[in-house]
Scaffold this active site. Structure first.
Site, mmCIF file in Angstrom:
data_model
loop_
_atom_site.group_PDB
_atom_site.id
_atom_site.type_symbol
_atom_site.label_atom_id
_atom_site.label_comp_id
_atom_site.label_asym_id
_atom_site.label_seq_id
_atom_site.Cartn_x
_atom_site.Cartn_y
_atom_site.Cartn_z
ATOM 1 N N HIS A 196 0.825 -1.206 0.000
ATOM 2 C CA HIS A 196 0.000 0.000 0.000
ATOM 3 C C HIS A 196 0.863 1.261 0.000
ATOM 4 O O HIS A 196 1.951 1.281 0.581
ATOM 5 C CB HIS A 196 -0.925 0.008 1.222
ATOM 6 C CG HIS A 196 -1.834 -1.178 1.295
ATOM 7 N ND1 HIS A 196 -1.455 -2.366 1.893
ATOM 8 C CD2 HIS A 196 -3.094 -1.365 0.834
ATOM 9 C CE1 HIS A 196 -2.450 -3.235 1.804
ATOM 10 N NE2 HIS A 196 -3.456 -2.657 1.154
ATOM 11 N N HIS A 197 0.349 2.298 -0.610
ATOM 12 C CA HIS A 197 1.055 3.570 -0.696
ATOM 13 C C HIS A 197 1.347 4.120 0.700
ATOM 14 O O HIS A 197 0.488 4.124 1.577
ATOM 15 C CB HIS A 197 0.194 4.575 -1.474
ATOM 16 C CG HIS A 197 0.795 5.937 -1.564
ATOM 17 N ND1 HIS A 197 0.072 7.087 -1.319
ATOM 18 C CD2 HIS A 197 2.053 6.350 -1.879
ATOM 19 C CE1 HIS A 197 0.855 8.134 -1.483
ATOM 20 N NE2 HIS A 197 2.060 7.713 -1.827
ATOM 21 N N GLY A 198 2.566 4.629 0.894
ATOM 22 C CA GLY A 198 2.945 5.243 2.163
ATOM 23 C C GLY A 198 2.433 6.664 2.277
ATOM 24 O O GLY A 198 3.201 7.627 2.364
ATOM 25 N N THR A 227 -4.305 6.777 -3.007
ATOM 26 C CA THR A 227 -3.301 7.763 -3.407
ATOM 27 C C THR A 227 -2.065 7.035 -3.925
ATOM 28 O O THR A 227 -1.970 5.818 -3.859
ATOM 29 C CB THR A 227 -2.908 8.653 -2.217
ATOM 30 O OG1 THR A 227 -2.483 7.812 -1.131
ATOM 31 C CG2 THR A 227 -4.081 9.503 -1.762
ATOM 32 N N ASN A 244 6.305 8.313 -6.699
ATOM 33 C CA ASN A 244 5.459 7.139 -6.542
ATOM 34 C C ASN A 244 5.601 6.206 -7.731
ATOM 35 O O ASN A 244 5.691 6.646 -8.878
ATOM 36 C CB ASN A 244 3.998 7.568 -6.375
ATOM 37 C CG ASN A 244 3.764 8.248 -5.044
ATOM 38 O OD1 ASN A 244 3.815 7.607 -4.003
ATOM 39 N ND2 ASN A 244 3.523 9.552 -5.068
#
Length: 452
Positions: A196-198, A227, A244
């Site tokens: 999962h995105h930080g 996000t 990202n």
């Protein structure tokens, strides 16, 4: 070169548990409090702190505890949490319990994003301060030059926001650690290889050029937290200091490793961090309960090994991971990597809960066969090109001042009185002293200067 030994009762001989991979090993500290594994989100909740106990047992059974500096960690203080989190939120965490949650004013739980993902459970506040205290203790060892690499597998809860929990995370130990490190390090690189995105870490440092946040994760606009698109690159002074890498389901070992190295290498060469914070979420492994990638344990570990190869101080934390037996396998393997040792495939005979690793009892089970790889070569090449373009915008490492004005304060609460005093003393130093200090940090690549 042989490592530590175990006594085999069958052969009556000492058997090596592992071998060192190099003649020199960094000084590694391992930070853990066994109490943190006793908390319980709920029967049906995927987050299982028990995975931390399983990891600690496996690390010890391989003998890794004999070659590291071991620290039983303390709980973080309220003032330490307030360095990032709001007073209202910290007060809420410290007082709420399953017994009084339903007696709170209407809308209170919703306002603090309490729900199925982030439930109220027994002794919640104690749990958050334990894993956060471990990260802050690890941070202090790095600041004081007592560790080259500091590990806290109970940390890495990267989704927590200033005013609320998110994605199983209540206190953002990573943000708090980085804020402390920024007083001694001009530039910090944060690398996140969780599924999962930080988002919580990115949000906290979105407007500064002193922290570069890099996250590899699943992204389609709907997958939690929603996000982490390529277009999120930071803003204001922090523009181009967030990066990202959005991936589709089923990415395999070679694709992930090649993409990771092709981005991290030029980024480190350009940004020139003096310390790296590595988040090692295990939900990016194949066969994870909430996962959708096809990564094997050695592939995930290869990313950690590559980051370590740059020889910079590292704070290494855990994160996601919802199949406990594989989480513990991964973090034990990566503990070995960080100590420059090679671990044998067979799970040691004497480990508690050994049946958890059956039927193969291997440290390296095959985890790459569950999902179709939807990451085409063209998609990955397009992502790589976009990322390298962003890195080129940096035009070299930013020059920074080491005073209070240069520590990110947007959305961050006041520092404690003691820390304010330290920063005030730093501000009273002459500009010449500050310039000399920065020149010394640039020459020493480690940049690790502890002010007494």
């Amino acid at each position: 070169m042989s490592g530590t030994f175990s006594y085999d009762v069958k052969t009556k001989e000492n058997e090596p548990l592992f071998e060192f991979n190099s003649a020199y090993s960094p000084r590694v500290s391992y930070h853990f409090n066994s109490k943190v594994s006793h908390y319980h989100y709920g029967v049906k909740h995927p987050m299982k702190p028990f995975r931390l106990m399983l990891t600690d047992h496996l690390v010890s059974s391989y003998g890794l505890h004999k070659i590291m500096d071991l620290y039983e960690t303390r709980s973080a203080t309220r003032d330490e949490l307030l360095q990032f989190h709001s007073e209202d939120y910290v007060n809420f965490l410290s007082k709420v319990s399953p017994e009084n949650a339903n007696k709170l004013p209407r809308g209170t739980l919703e306002n603090f994003n309490i729900g199925d993902d982030c439930p109220i459970f027994q002794n919640l506040y104690d749990y958050t301060t334990l894993y956060t205290g471990a990260s802050l203790d690890a941070t202090r060892k790095l600041i004081n030059n007592q560790s080259d690499i500091a590990i806290n597998w109970s940390g890495g809860l990267h989704h927590a926001k200033k005013n609320s929990p998110s994605g199983f995370c209540y206190v953002n130990d990573i943000v708090l650690s980085i804020l402390n490190l920024l007083r001694y390090h001009p530039r910090i690189l944060y690398i996140d290889i969780d599924l999962h995105h930080g988002d919580g870490v990115q949000e906290a440092f979105y407007t500064t050029d002193r922290v570069f946040t890099l996250s590899f994760h699943k992204y389609n606009g709907e997958f939690f937290p929603g996000t982490g698109d390529l277009t999120e690159i930071g803003c204001d002074k922090g523009k181009h200091f967030a990066l990202n890498v959005p991936l589709e389901d089923g990415i395999d070992d070679d694709s992930y490793i090649n993409l990771f190295k092709s981005i991290v290498d030029p980024l480190i060469m350009t940004f020139k961090p003096t310390l790296i914070v590595q988040q090692c979420g295990a939900d990016s492994l194949g066969h994870d309960r909430l996962g959708c990638f096809n990564l094997n344990i050695k592939a995930h570990g290869e990313c950690v090994k590559f980051v370590k190869s740059f020889g910079l101080p590292m704070l290494v934390v855990g994160g996601g991971g919802y199949t406990p037996r594989n989480v513990s396998r991964l973090w034990t393997y990566e503990t070995g990597i960080l100590n420059d040792v090679l671990l044998p495939e067979d799970i040691p005979e004497d480990i508690p809960f050994r049946d958890s690793f059956g039927p193969d009892y291997s440290l390296y089970p095959m985890l790459d066969d569950l999902y179709e790889n939807k990451n085409s070569k063209k998609l990955l090449e397009d992502i790589r090109i976009r990322c390298l373009e962003n890195i080129r915008y940096l035009q070299g490492a930013p020059s920074v001042r080491m005073d209070a004005e240069c520590i990110p304060t947007q959305d961050i609460s006041a520092l404690t009185e003691e820390e304010d005093k330290i920063i005030q003393e730093m501000n009273e130093e002459t500009e010449a002293d500050s310039s000399n200090r920065l020149e010394e940090m640039e020459k020493e690549n480690s940049g690790l200067i502890a002010f007494s």
